[in-house]
Design an enzyme around this catalytic site. Structure first.
Site, PDB file in Angstrom:
ATOM      1  N   ASP A  35     -39.949   0.785 -30.927  1.00 37.97           N
ATOM      2  CA  ASP A  35     -38.919   1.300 -31.837  1.00 37.97           C
ATOM      3  C   ASP A  35     -39.524   2.307 -32.817  1.00 37.97           C
ATOM      4  O   ASP A  35     -40.737   2.360 -33.004  1.00 37.97           O
ATOM      5  CB  ASP A  35     -38.264   0.155 -32.626  1.00 37.97           C
ATOM      6  N   GLU A  51     -40.275  -3.432 -34.723  1.00 35.07           N
ATOM      7  CA  GLU A  51     -41.452  -3.595 -35.582  1.00 35.07           C
ATOM      8  C   GLU A  51     -41.158  -3.038 -36.964  1.00 35.07           C
ATOM      9  O   GLU A  51     -41.581  -3.591 -37.982  1.00 35.07           O
ATOM     10  CB  GLU A  51     -42.666  -2.873 -34.970  1.00 35.07           C
TER      11      GLU A  51
HETATM   12 ZN   LIG Z   1     -45.940   1.729 -36.208  1.00 33.08          ZN
END
Ligand SMILES: [Zn+2]
Length: 377
Positions: A78, A139
């Site tokens: 992401d 993340e």
């Molecule tokens: Zn990163």
């Protein structure tokens, strides 16, 4: 050994696939196909459903010719936003976005470096231990993918995350963090007619915050109240206020102590705030949420994974700088699960801005280092 043309084309392809957090499905499809063509067997866990993403964490297994525990390589698929219609531009060896969006080198530079390393290992028939590659989702949303990763699927005991800025830098330590949310409840009253019939939640919060040690506590520890929200109008003694804060430390005792000091300041000030109304004692109250945000990352200097990376760097005449980080990343979660994972710089810079960039040459150099690390593992 590294094919700069192939690497650069790979990056441009990936950067053009929008993959903001929660919407990584198209990227996951691409990566599944790409790693299958490299001989990887692909699994997805079920993290996406739990956190609201349109895909899941991806686990890729590559068999090795050498016996031994697999080596774990970790990246995230992401990106932050703005990330709509990302148009990568390659000019004089440097890749940027066209200017309206982020580039997504965080963390696609890392993904591309792993792919190129595997290409070379295959091409040159370099024997290596089995590899486990984990590509997480979300993340950038507080490590949500890694926090919900199905760790039972992993056999590796050590690994390398490719996810920090700069070159030839290895992060081996990062703080643990606690998050705190407090809702303080007082008593509403007209501020002009009968303030003595109210208990100001804002006043309680103010007294408590004034008592808290905040900012940099010592070289290992920081604390912050980062958000405050409450009250209705200037003529109402406020009934409710909410505070959001955090504590980080490289030392778990200090983390606990600092968190306790914040909680104690809140509890004592809430306890003290009471009034007598119609012969009855009225108290303030509080709802407190304490959350372990992420665990400590601490890979000791003599850990095999660090020695392996240093030896690989030296053999390429590129000594690696070992450093501590101030923030948390997926590597904290892996370490919390008993996997000794350090973070390698990917060459990316100006991340989380529309000026984000990475050079083809730097990515090639990180791939070379990675090949050397895998070869020696
Ligand atoms: Zn990163």
């Amino acid at each position: 050994m590294v094919n700069r043309q192939r690497l650069s084309e790979e990056f441009l392809r990936q950067a053009a696939i929008d993959s903001p957090s929660y919407h990584e499905a198209e990227m996951a499809e691409y990566l599944k196909d790409r790693f299958q063509r490299l001989g990887g067997s692909i699994e997805f866990d079920d993290a996406g459903g739990k956190i609201g993403s349109d895909t899941n964490n991806m686990i890729i297994r590559l068999p090795g010719e050498k016996a031994g525990d697999p080596l774990l390589l970790s990246v995230h698929m992401d990106t932050v936003t703005p990330a709509k219609n990302v148009t990568p531009v390659l000019q004089a060896g440097i890749i940027t976005s066209a200017g309206e969006t982020i580039l997504g080198a965080d963390d696609k530079s890392g993904i591309v470096e792993i792919i190129e390393a595997i290409e070379v290992l295959k091409e040159r028939k370099i024997p290596h231990v089995p590899l486990e590659v984990v590509i997480t989702i979300c993340e950038e949303q507080g490590l949500l993918g890694a926090k919900h990763l199905d760790f039972a699927r992993l056999k590796a005991k050590q690994g390398v995350a490719l996810d920090t800025t700069g070159m030839d830098i290895v992060i081996n330590r990062a703080p643990a963090a606690n998050r705190i949310k407090a809702d303080i409840f007082g008593l509403e009253a007209h501020a002009g007619i009968c303030p003595e019939q109210g208990i100001s939640a804002i006043e309680i919060a103010g007294r408590a915050i004034a008592r808290m040690p905040l900012g940099r506590i010592d070289e290992e520890t920081t604390a912050n109240i980062g958000k405050i929200e409450g009250g209705l109008a200037s003529n109402i003694v406020p009934r409710r206020v909410s505070l959001w804060g955090e504590v980080r430390s490289h030392n778990l005792d200090k983390l606990r102590l600092q968190t306790e000091l914040i909680v104690k300041a809140l509890e004592e000030e809430v306890d003290r705030a009471k009034i007598k109304l119609n012969g009855e004692i009225k108290n303030a109250s509080m709802a407190l949420e304490l959350l372990e945000d992420f665990p400590l990352m601490q890979v000791l200097d003599d850990a095999p994974i660090l020695q392996l990376i240093q030896a690989a760097g030296e053999s390429l005449n590129r000594p690696q700088q070992i450093r501590a980080a101030g923030g948390g990343s997926d590597a904290n979660i892996y370490n919390g699960q008993g996997i000794a994972m350090v973070i390698l710089a990917t060459g990316m810079s100006k991340v989380h801005t529309i000026h984000e960039q990475v050079s083809v040459e730097d990515m090639a150099k990180v791939s070379e280092l990675l090949i050397e690390i895998i070869r020696r593992a």
